[in-house]
Design a protein around this motif. Structure first.
Motif, PDB file in Angstrom:
ATOM      1  N   GLU A   1      26.615  20.396  40.855  1.00 17.73           N
ATOM      2  CA  GLU A   1      27.057  20.255  42.235  1.00 17.73           C
ATOM      3  C   GLU A   1      28.384  21.013  42.356  1.00 17.73           C
ATOM      4  O   GLU A   1      29.159  21.081  41.402  1.00 17.73           O
ATOM      5  CB  GLU A   1      27.268  18.783  42.583  1.00 17.73           C
ATOM      6  N   TYR A   2      28.667  21.588  43.501  1.00 14.45           N
ATOM      7  CA  TYR A   2      29.861  22.404  43.686  1.00 14.45           C
ATOM      8  C   TYR A   2      30.693  21.864  44.840  1.00 14.45           C
ATOM      9  O   TYR A   2      30.165  21.385  45.843  1.00 14.45           O
ATOM     10  CB  TYR A   2      29.494  23.861  43.955  1.00 14.45           C
ATOM     11  N   ALA A   3      32.003  21.947  44.673  1.00 16.87           N
ATOM     12  CA  ALA A   3      32.937  21.530  45.719  1.00 16.87           C
ATOM     13  C   ALA A   3      34.001  22.608  45.892  1.00 16.87           C
ATOM     14  O   ALA A   3      34.378  23.293  44.931  1.00 16.87           O
ATOM     15  CB  ALA A   3      33.591  20.207  45.350  1.00 16.87           C
ATOM     16  N   GLU A   4      34.482  22.746  47.128  1.00 17.47           N
ATOM     17  CA  GLU A   4      35.525  23.752  47.395  1.00 17.47           C
ATOM     18  C   GLU A   4      36.866  23.232  46.894  1.00 17.47           C
ATOM     19  O   GLU A   4      37.332  22.184  47.325  1.00 17.47           O
ATOM     20  CB  GLU A   4      35.590  24.052  48.893  1.00 17.47           C
ATOM     21  N   GLN A   5      37.480  23.984  45.981  1.00 20.29           N
ATOM     22  CA  GLN A   5      38.761  23.588  45.415  1.00 20.29           C
ATOM     23  C   GLN A   5      39.707  24.791  45.357  1.00 20.29           C
ATOM     24  O   GLN A   5      39.279  25.931  45.504  1.00 20.29           O
ATOM     25  CB  GLN A   5      38.571  23.005  44.013  1.00 20.29           C
ATOM     26  N   ARG A   6      40.990  24.484  45.139  1.00 17.41           N
ATOM     27  CA  ARG A   6      41.977  25.536  44.917  1.00 17.41           C
ATOM     28  C   ARG A   6      42.139  25.703  43.415  1.00 17.41           C
ATOM     29  O   ARG A   6      42.397  24.733  42.702  1.00 17.41           O
ATOM     30  CB  ARG A   6      43.335  25.174  45.534  1.00 17.41           C
ATOM     31  N   ILE A   7      42.003  26.933  42.929  1.00 15.45           N
ATOM     32  CA  ILE A   7      42.208  27.202  41.507  1.00 15.45           C
ATOM     33  C   ILE A   7      43.198  28.358  41.355  1.00 15.45           C
ATOM     34  O   ILE A   7      43.358  29.180  42.275  1.00 15.45           O
ATOM     35  CB  ILE A   7      40.889  27.521  40.777  1.00 15.45           C
ATOM     36  N   VAL A   8      43.862  28.391  40.215  1.00 18.34           N
ATOM     37  CA  VAL A   8      44.816  29.452  39.903  1.00 18.34           C
ATOM     38  C   VAL A   8      44.455  30.053  38.552  1.00 18.34           C
ATOM     39  O   VAL A   8      44.346  29.327  37.558  1.00 18.34           O
ATOM     40  CB  VAL A   8      46.269  28.935  39.867  1.00 18.34           C
ATOM     41  N   VAL A   9      44.236  31.351  38.537  1.00 15.78           N
ATOM     42  CA  VAL A   9      43.930  32.076  37.311  1.00 15.78           C
ATOM     43  C   VAL A   9      44.949  33.205  37.178  1.00 15.78           C
ATOM     44  O   VAL A   9      45.143  33.982  38.125  1.00 15.78           O
ATOM     45  CB  VAL A   9      42.502  32.652  37.320  1.00 15.78           C
ATOM     46  N   ASN A  10      45.611  33.288  36.033  1.00 13.53           N
ATOM     47  CA  ASN A  10      46.586  34.344  35.790  1.00 13.53           C
ATOM     48  C   ASN A  10      45.992  35.420  34.893  1.00 13.53           C
ATOM     49  O   ASN A  10      45.122  35.150  34.074  1.00 13.53           O
ATOM     50  CB  ASN A  10      47.852  33.785  35.152  1.00 13.53           C
ATOM     51  N   ALA A  11      46.515  36.630  35.066  1.00 18.29           N
ATOM     52  CA  ALA A  11      46.034  37.760  34.269  1.00 18.29           C
ATOM     53  C   ALA A  11      47.231  38.578  33.820  1.00 18.29           C
ATOM     54  O   ALA A  11      48.076  38.957  34.631  1.00 18.29           O
ATOM     55  CB  ALA A  11      45.088  38.624  35.094  1.00 18.29           C
ATOM     56  N   ALA A  12      47.319  38.825  32.503  1.00 15.30           N
ATOM     57  CA  ALA A  12      48.449  39.566  31.948  1.00 15.30           C
ATOM     58  C   ALA A  12      47.947  40.731  31.111  1.00 15.30           C
ATOM     59  O   ALA A  12      46.840  40.693  30.572  1.00 15.30           O
ATOM     60  CB  ALA A  12      49.318  38.641  31.089  1.00 15.30           C
ATOM     61  N   GLY A  13      48.781  41.756  31.013  1.00 16.75           N
ATOM     62  CA  GLY A  13      48.411  42.925  30.246  1.00 16.75           C
ATOM     63  C   GLY A  13      49.425  43.215  29.154  1.00 16.75           C
ATOM     64  O   GLY A  13      50.104  42.316  28.653  1.00 16.75           O
ATOM     65  N   SER A  14      49.536  44.466  28.807  1.00 16.32           N
ATOM     66  CA  SER A  14      50.496  44.883  27.782  1.00 16.32           C
ATOM     67  C   SER A  14      51.870  45.080  28.432  1.00 16.32           C
ATOM     68  O   SER A  14      52.134  44.535  29.502  1.00 16.32           O
ATOM     69  CB  SER A  14      50.009  46.167  27.107  1.00 16.32           C
ATOM     70  N   VAL A  15      52.725  45.870  27.820  1.00 12.18           N
ATOM     71  CA  VAL A  15      54.094  46.059  28.320  1.00 12.18           C
ATOM     72  C   VAL A  15      54.073  46.788  29.663  1.00 12.18           C
ATOM     73  O   VAL A  15      53.363  47.773  29.846  1.00 12.18           O
ATOM     74  CB  VAL A  15      54.945  46.854  27.315  1.00 12.18           C
ATOM     75  N   VAL A  16      54.867  46.270  30.616  1.00 13.71           N
ATOM     76  CA  VAL A  16      55.045  46.920  31.919  1.00 13.71           C
ATOM     77  C   VAL A  16      56.442  47.538  31.945  1.00 13.71           C
ATOM     78  O   VAL A  16      57.429  46.873  31.619  1.00 13.71           O
ATOM     79  CB  VAL A  16      54.878  45.912  33.071  1.00 13.71           C
ATOM     80  N   HIS A  17      56.528  48.808  32.329  1.00 12.30           N
ATOM     81  CA  HIS A  17      57.793  49.527  32.364  1.00 12.30           C
ATOM     82  C   HIS A  17      58.184  49.801  33.804  1.00 12.30           C
ATOM     83  O   HIS A  17      57.333  50.171  34.625  1.00 12.30           O
ATOM     84  CB  HIS A  17      57.680  50.858  31.609  1.00 12.30           C
ATOM     85  N   VAL A  18      59.470  49.637  34.113  1.00  9.32           N
ATOM     86  CA  VAL A  18      59.978  49.899  35.460  1.00  9.32           C
ATOM     87  C   VAL A  18      61.285  50.674  35.345  1.00  9.32           C
ATOM     88  O   VAL A  18      62.184  50.292  34.589  1.00  9.32           O
ATOM     89  CB  VAL A  18      60.225  48.589  36.242  1.00  9.32           C
TER      90      VAL A  18
END
Length: 423
Positions: A320-337
């Motif tokens: 069964e499915y319900a509408e919810q709020r979810i948070v998924v993070n995504a990270a990579g390698s080194v970021v240069h600025v």
């Protein structure tokens, strides 16, 4: 010894002048036990060269330092008499009008005034100093000394540039660094900087930047019976969900943010325009590794299976499915600025400054390969496989609803407003 010099810019001639004035004052007045209150004014610049380098102000500052360590006089703070002179619309120069200067000294509580003139004669500078009684307006003592012009000018420059800030040393600043990215997203940022000034025109340092680029992108779409599986989603995993939603529709809002926690290094080229204003150019380099810089996917109305998962394997019994709020993070390698920019530093006291800067961030694109929630990390070596969680086998968080890989870039305009402390 009547004086113990406490000035870092002490000149022997000025120390001798203060000694001679005090000695003659004692001889003429007989005063030994009671320390008279004395105020020191800036000396009057008689010749153009003296005005150019403001030698009179330097002599006044040096004699103030000498009088502060006197065993004969008790010094009235310069800011006290300066305030009264300002109220009387006078300058700190004693030659504006001796009677008015005496009146100002009296109002400040000073019993004596030390003032005089400076003038250039060839390679030497003549300094004439007078101690005046504020009660009678009479000159009690007058002395003249000569100093080498170049030495005096050098000392004047040192006093000038140290009047509002430490010429060299450490500075600490805390500020706001809002960012406007190229796509128009806003990012409230905070920064903490520690700098070191080895030269008058150079500062190097480092710090920490923290903040979030809010909703650099927002997707709104529906998941219904016509929804197809994304790249990397196994048809066998998607089919049960597709069958379930054939009778209903999930309305989804997918917001993407970038969380930033980066270390920065910087170098400043500085040019002091006035005592209170320094302009310059700055080059900053920011870098963040792993989860320090990540794309946060905040999804509202996401269909989450809520039926019993017997073995916690992601396989649900009669899902069964319900509408919810979810948070998924995504990270990579080194970021240069890289952040080249211009800076302006407004010195409001010797130790405190208000700093403004304007720069442009040039950043590498964030291409995540690690996806994680509060209780699960996904890094398989394959982008699509990493973006699929056992609990949500029908959705690939490595891609958007258009089946494009999730990336982000924070390049854009960067403003900065900070308060600095100079140690």
């Amino acid at each position: 010894m009547i004086f113990v010099s406490s000035s870092v810019f002490a000149m022997s001639e000025i120390n001798d002048l203060a000694e001679d004035l005090s000695r003659e004052y004692i001889q003429k007045t007989g005063q030994v036990l009671i320390k008279k209150r004395i105020a020191v004014l800036d000396f009057d610049n008689v010749t153009p060269m003296m005005k150019k380098h403001d030698i009179g102000a330097t002599v006044g500052a040096l004699l103030t330092g000498e009088m502060g360590s006197s065993t004969v006089f008790r010094l009235v703070e310069r800011k006290s008499i300066s305030k009264i002179m300002k109220e009387m619309e006078l300058s700190m120069t004693g030659m504006v009008n001796q009677e008015q200067a005496v009146k100002a000294g009296e109002l400040s509580g000073a019993e004596l005034l030390l003032l005089g003139t400076v003038s250039e004669t060839g390679e030497t500078i003549s300094i004439t100093a007078r101690i005046i009684s504020t009660e009678k307006g009479e000159v009690i003592v007058a002395k003249t000394v000569k100093v080498q012009r170049e030495e005096m000018i050098k000392t004047a420059d040192e006093v000038y540039w140290s009047a509002f800030q430490s010429e060299y040393g450490i500075s600490i600043s805390l500020g706001m660094n809002p960012i406007i990215t190229n796509d128009g997203s806003m990012g409230p940022m905070m920064s903490l900087n520690v700098g070191y000034k080895p030269l008058r025109y150079l500062r190097v340092g480092g710090g920490f930047v923290y903040g979030k680029i809010i909703e650099f992108r927002t997707d709104k779409y529906d998941m219904n019976a016509s929804t197809t599986a994304q790249t990397g989603v196994e048809t066998s995993a998607f089919t049960p969900f597709s069958i379930y939603i054939s009778s209903r529709e999930f309305s989804i809002q997918h917001n993407y943010h970038v969380n930033v926690a980066m270390i920065k290094l910087y170098v400043d080229g500085l040019y002091p325009v006035y005592r209170w204003l320094t302009l310059g150019a700055r080059m900053e380099y920011w870098f963040g590794m792993g989860k320090m810089v990540n794309i946060e996917q905040e999804i509202h109305g996401f269909p989450v299976p809520v039926s019993f998962d017997a073995d916690n394997s992601g396989t649900y019994v009669s899902p069964e499915y319900a509408e919810q709020r979810i948070v998924v993070n995504a990270a990579g390698s080194v970021v240069h600025v890289f952040n080249p920019g211009i800076i302006a530093e407004f010195l409001i006291s010797k130790r405190i400054s208000i700093n403004l800067s304007l720069g442009y961030l040039i950043a590498t694109t964030i291409k995540p390969d690690l996806f994680y929630t509060a209780d699960d990390n996904r890094e398989t070596g394959d982008i699509d496989a990493s973006g699929i969680f056992p609990r949500y086998p029908y959705y690939n968080f490595a891609r958007d609803q258009n089946d494009k890989r999730i990336t982000a870039n924070i390049s854009g305009v960067n403003f900065s407003l900070s308060v600095g402390l100079h140690i």
